[in-house]
Design a protein around this motif. Structure first.
Motif, mmCIF file in Angstrom:
data_model
loop_
_atom_site.group_PDB
_atom_site.id
_atom_site.type_symbol
_atom_site.label_atom_id
_atom_site.label_comp_id
_atom_site.label_asym_id
_atom_site.label_seq_id
_atom_site.Cartn_x
_atom_site.Cartn_y
_atom_site.Cartn_z
ATOM 1 N N PRO A 185 2.229 4.345 -9.957
ATOM 2 C CA PRO A 185 1.766 3.162 -9.571
ATOM 3 C C PRO A 185 0.456 3.047 -8.771
ATOM 4 O O PRO A 185 0.114 4.348 -8.249
ATOM 5 C CB PRO A 185 2.944 2.449 -8.698
ATOM 6 N N PRO A 186 -0.282 2.067 -8.726
ATOM 7 C CA PRO A 186 -1.438 2.028 -7.921
ATOM 8 C C PRO A 186 -1.343 2.068 -6.404
ATOM 9 O O PRO A 186 -0.018 1.754 -6.044
ATOM 10 C CB PRO A 186 -2.338 0.628 -8.204
ATOM 11 N N HIS A 187 -2.269 2.672 -5.796
ATOM 12 C CA HIS A 187 -1.959 2.778 -4.383
ATOM 13 C C HIS A 187 -1.804 1.200 -3.657
ATOM 14 O O HIS A 187 -1.214 1.132 -2.773
ATOM 15 C CB HIS A 187 -3.517 3.138 -3.534
ATOM 16 N N GLY A 214 10.960 -11.625 -5.261
ATOM 17 C CA GLY A 214 10.554 -11.806 -3.902
ATOM 18 C C GLY A 214 9.991 -10.275 -3.617
ATOM 19 O O GLY A 214 10.437 -9.468 -4.075
ATOM 20 N N SER A 215 9.299 -10.351 -2.604
ATOM 21 C CA SER A 215 8.444 -8.816 -2.060
ATOM 22 C C SER A 215 8.473 -8.927 -0.759
ATOM 23 O O SER A 215 8.114 -9.786 -0.030
ATOM 24 C CB SER A 215 7.015 -8.802 -2.989
ATOM 25 N N TYR A 216 9.015 -7.658 -0.110
ATOM 26 C CA TYR A 216 8.967 -7.642 1.307
ATOM 27 C C TYR A 216 8.326 -6.079 1.607
ATOM 28 O O TYR A 216 7.966 -5.409 0.629
ATOM 29 C CB TYR A 216 10.493 -7.524 1.604
ATOM 30 N N GLN A 217 8.170 -5.782 3.064
ATOM 31 C CA GLN A 217 7.322 -4.751 3.065
ATOM 32 C C GLN A 217 7.919 -3.330 2.709
ATOM 33 O O GLN A 217 7.194 -2.298 2.096
ATOM 34 C CB GLN A 217 7.489 -4.637 4.751
ATOM 35 N N TYR A 246 0.802 -1.158 -0.054
ATOM 36 C CA TYR A 246 -0.190 -0.157 0.016
ATOM 37 C C TYR A 246 0.816 1.183 0.247
ATOM 38 O O TYR A 246 1.897 1.384 0.736
ATOM 39 C CB TYR A 246 -0.806 0.084 1.353
ATOM 40 N N SER A 247 0.596 2.125 -0.737
ATOM 41 C CA SER A 247 1.149 3.574 -0.840
ATOM 42 C C SER A 247 0.880 4.392 0.178
ATOM 43 O O SER A 247 -0.089 4.170 0.859
ATOM 44 C CB SER A 247 0.754 4.134 -2.132
ATOM 45 N N PHE A 248 1.775 5.205 0.418
ATOM 46 C CA PHE A 248 1.462 6.544 1.339
ATOM 47 C C PHE A 248 1.412 7.685 0.544
ATOM 48 O O PHE A 248 2.330 8.198 -0.125
ATOM 49 C CB PHE A 248 2.622 6.713 2.393
ATOM 50 N N ASP A 249 0.141 8.284 0.632
ATOM 51 C CA ASP A 249 -0.300 9.222 -0.134
ATOM 52 C C ASP A 249 -0.494 10.612 0.476
ATOM 53 O O ASP A 249 -1.020 10.597 1.695
ATOM 54 C CB ASP A 249 -1.418 8.999 -1.115
ATOM 55 N N ARG A 265 2.923 10.199 -3.967
ATOM 56 C CA ARG A 265 2.825 8.835 -3.597
ATOM 57 C C ARG A 265 4.013 8.119 -3.415
ATOM 58 O O ARG A 265 4.802 7.939 -4.349
ATOM 59 C CB ARG A 265 1.859 8.067 -4.847
ATOM 60 N N LYS A 266 4.213 7.869 -2.187
ATOM 61 C CA LYS A 266 5.473 6.858 -1.855
ATOM 62 C C LYS A 266 5.221 5.296 -2.130
ATOM 63 O O LYS A 266 4.280 4.919 -1.135
ATOM 64 C CB LYS A 266 5.759 7.318 -0.560
#
Length: 339
Positions: free
Chosen positions: A188-190, A222-225, A161-164, A263-264
């Motif tokens: 990118p999407p939220h 691989g995906s991480y936080q 999830y992004s930080f908007d 958007r981060k």
């Protein structure tokens, strides 16, 4: 090369149809000249200011068929030039062997199965993924197709999830839920949903020296936080592993927003499907073309058709019949797909 050796000022233009090797030529020139100790800059023509003292050798390149007609030759070039023969009501007839007739929503699944056969058996298969994609005109349809295909993956999904935020937001006028709902091309999407083995595409220049540029296709390993482990799929750095962080991305003036959105988020999207405009300049051996509505111009249809390598590996799914007005080259490009 002769002009460079003679230290002459010169300007060149490289013209070639899609898929004929322009990008390969550019890379060969860059490598050869840098090996000889020359300073060479590669800049997109969309840049308005270069801040470079002139008196240098300039090499421009492109394919005018993507915006204006130039040459008459085989089917692909005739479409690009707006010279393809038409049938009743000025309809351009596509080759029957390339078309899936539209019958129902089931046709979309047939298109996906045609481009990504036995998908579940090719998770983490970089060669399989880099050779396949579905292109379509709009971001909305890209999102729909990517969601359909990622749901076919057997691995567990992880949603980032992004930080908007908006810098000048008095009295919290713009709530986070509203900012999260904004979907813009180039951002990118939220909620970015990834699975191990899924193809992704960068939306920003991260590190061009390492091949991490806007449009670079990668495979998620691989995906991480706060980190994405990915493998580069294209270019001279294909096979390299990289780690990508979240970065702040800002909306542009042409987005039509009354504020600048920050958007981060990880600067990427899934790339099972990409827009036709984003695919320009790439070669994808197995390409599907999804046309639920009008393409924007005959040049856009030409770009879509030129991505593939042959008619036998290009598959088109279109929902309507359209006509092409050769008198209005900037108008909608319309196609007869009733076979």
């Amino acid at each position: 090369m002769g002009a460079i050796q003679r230290s002459e000022n010169a300007t060149f233009f490289v013209d070639g149809p899609g898929g004929t090797g322009k990008t390969y030529l550019y890379c060969a020139l860059l490598a050869s000249l840098r090996r000889l100790g020359h300073i060479v800059l590669a800049i997109a023509s969309s840049e308005s200011n270069y801040n470079i003292a002139w008196g240098k050798i300039m090499i421009f390149g492109g394919d005018f068929r993507q915006v204006l007609p130039v040459i008459r030759k085989e089917f692909l070039l005739r479409v690009g030039d707006g010279n393809e023969d038409v049938i009743m009501d000025n309809m351009v007839k596509l080759l029957e062997c390339m078309v899936i007739p539209w019958e129902s929503e089931h046709s979309i699944n047939l298109l996906i199965a045609k481009i990504f056969p036995d998908l579940e058996d090719h998770i983490n298969d970089a060669t399989y993924m880099v050779e396949r994609a579905v292109v379509t005109p709009t971001n909305e349809d890209v999102d729909m197709l990517n969601e359909k295909i990622i749901n076919m993956f057997p691995d567990l999904e992880e949603t980032m999830y992004s930080f908007d935020s908006v810098e000048d937001n008095p009295r919290n006028l713009y709530q986070p839920e509203f900012l999260n709902s904004i979907s813009l091309g180039g951002l990118p999407p939220h909620n970015l949903t990834l699975k191990r083995g899924a193809p992704i595409m960068l939306l920003r220049n991260i590190d061009p020296k390492l091949g991490l540029c806007n449009g670079t296709r990668l495979l998620c390993r691989g995906s991480y936080q706060n980190l994405i482990d990915a493998e580069i799929l294209i270019g001279q750095f294909a096979g390299s592993r990289v780690f990508l962080p979240r970065i702040p991305l800002k909306s542009t003036d042409i987005a039509g927003l009354p504020f600048e959105l920050t958007r981060k988020q990880f600067p990427m999207i899934l790339s099972f499907s990409i827009t036709i405009n984003k695919s320009q300049g790439q070669t994808i051996p197995h390409v599907g073309i999804y046309l639920p509505d009008h393409v924007f111009s005959h040049g856009q249809l030409y770009v879509a058709l030129s991505i593939g390598v042959s008619k036998s590996t290009t598959t088109i799914l279109a929902m309507k019949m359209w006509s092409l007005n050769h008198e209005q080259m900037g108008g909608n490009c319309n196609i007869d797909v009733n076979m």
